[in-house]
Design a protein around this motif. Structure first.
Motif, PDB file in Angstrom:
ATOM      1  N   LYS A 177      -7.100   2.303   5.343  1.00 21.82           N
ATOM      2  CA  LYS A 177      -6.707   1.171   4.508  1.00 21.82           C
ATOM      3  C   LYS A 177      -7.808   0.138   4.437  1.00 21.82           C
ATOM      4  N   SER A 178      -7.739  -0.661   3.402  1.00 22.50           N
ATOM      5  CA  SER A 178      -8.646  -1.794   3.284  1.00 22.50           C
ATOM      6  C   SER A 178      -8.319  -2.810   4.383  1.00 22.50           C
ATOM      7  N   CYS A 215      -5.626  -5.463   2.989  1.00 24.07           N
ATOM      8  CA  CYS A 215      -4.425  -5.082   2.243  1.00 24.07           C
ATOM      9  C   CYS A 215      -3.157  -5.248   3.074  1.00 24.07           C
ATOM     10  N   CYS A 223      -0.449  -2.286   2.702  1.00 20.94           N
ATOM     11  CA  CYS A 223      -0.797  -1.109   3.512  1.00 20.94           C
ATOM     12  C   CYS A 223      -0.325  -1.318   4.951  1.00 20.94           C
ATOM     13  N   CYS A 274      -3.163   2.589  -2.879  1.00 18.48           N
ATOM     14  CA  CYS A 274      -4.056   1.730  -2.102  1.00 18.48           C
ATOM     15  C   CYS A 274      -4.499   2.345  -0.777  1.00 18.48           C
TER      16      CYS A 274
END
Length: 146
Positions: A32-33, A36, A39, A77
């Motif tokens: 994941k970012s 985010c 997420c 995402c």
């Protein structure tokens, strides 16, 4: 009811519970970012449903998706790996459990985009209808509808 029949019924319930527990104790790795929040909320949904979640924060999510073979039209995402399957996006934990139980010949599951009301995307009473897609070398199709 006979004693042996009682033991057989109790054993069946015990073994059924063990099967569910073992599926739920699966380790899942979530890419994941770092920024985010949805997420992170999906990871929490998975933890609440018994999965052991490891988050790996990455800024190069496109590279992860390409390396794992996620078709562009199925992207979301975050991207996760569990027991040889890819889980892309906000797939409900029960659908992941079903995937692990049924073990279909597939690359993975995806909820394309970020539908409101899917796990991690809850916001008030807004709930979009969405389809969990199963995909692999033989194409793609509906796995579940929510």
């Amino acid at each position: 009811m006979s004693y042996l029949k009682s033991i057989a019924i109790a054993s069946a319930f015990f073994l059924a519970g063990l099967g569910h527990a073992s599926a739920a104790q699966q380790e899942i790795t979530v890419y994941k970012s770092p920024w985010c929040g949805c997420c992170t909320a999906w990871s929490e949904h998975m933890r609440e449903n018994g999965f052991k979640v490891t988050e790996i924060k990455r800024e190069d999510m496109d590279t992860i998706k390409r390396d794992l073979g996620v078709p562009e039209q199925l992207e979301s995402c975050h991207t996760a790996m569990i027991d040889g399957y890819v889980v892309e996006g906000h797939v409900p934990a029960d659908d992941v459990k079903k995937l692990l139980t049924e073990r279909p010949k597939a690359k993975g599951l995806s909820v394309p985009g970020m539908p409101m009301g899917s796990p991690g995307m809850e916001q008030g009473n807004q709930k979009d209808r969405y389809t969990v897609i199963i995909y692999g070398d033989e194409g793609m199709g509906a796995f579940a509808r929510h």
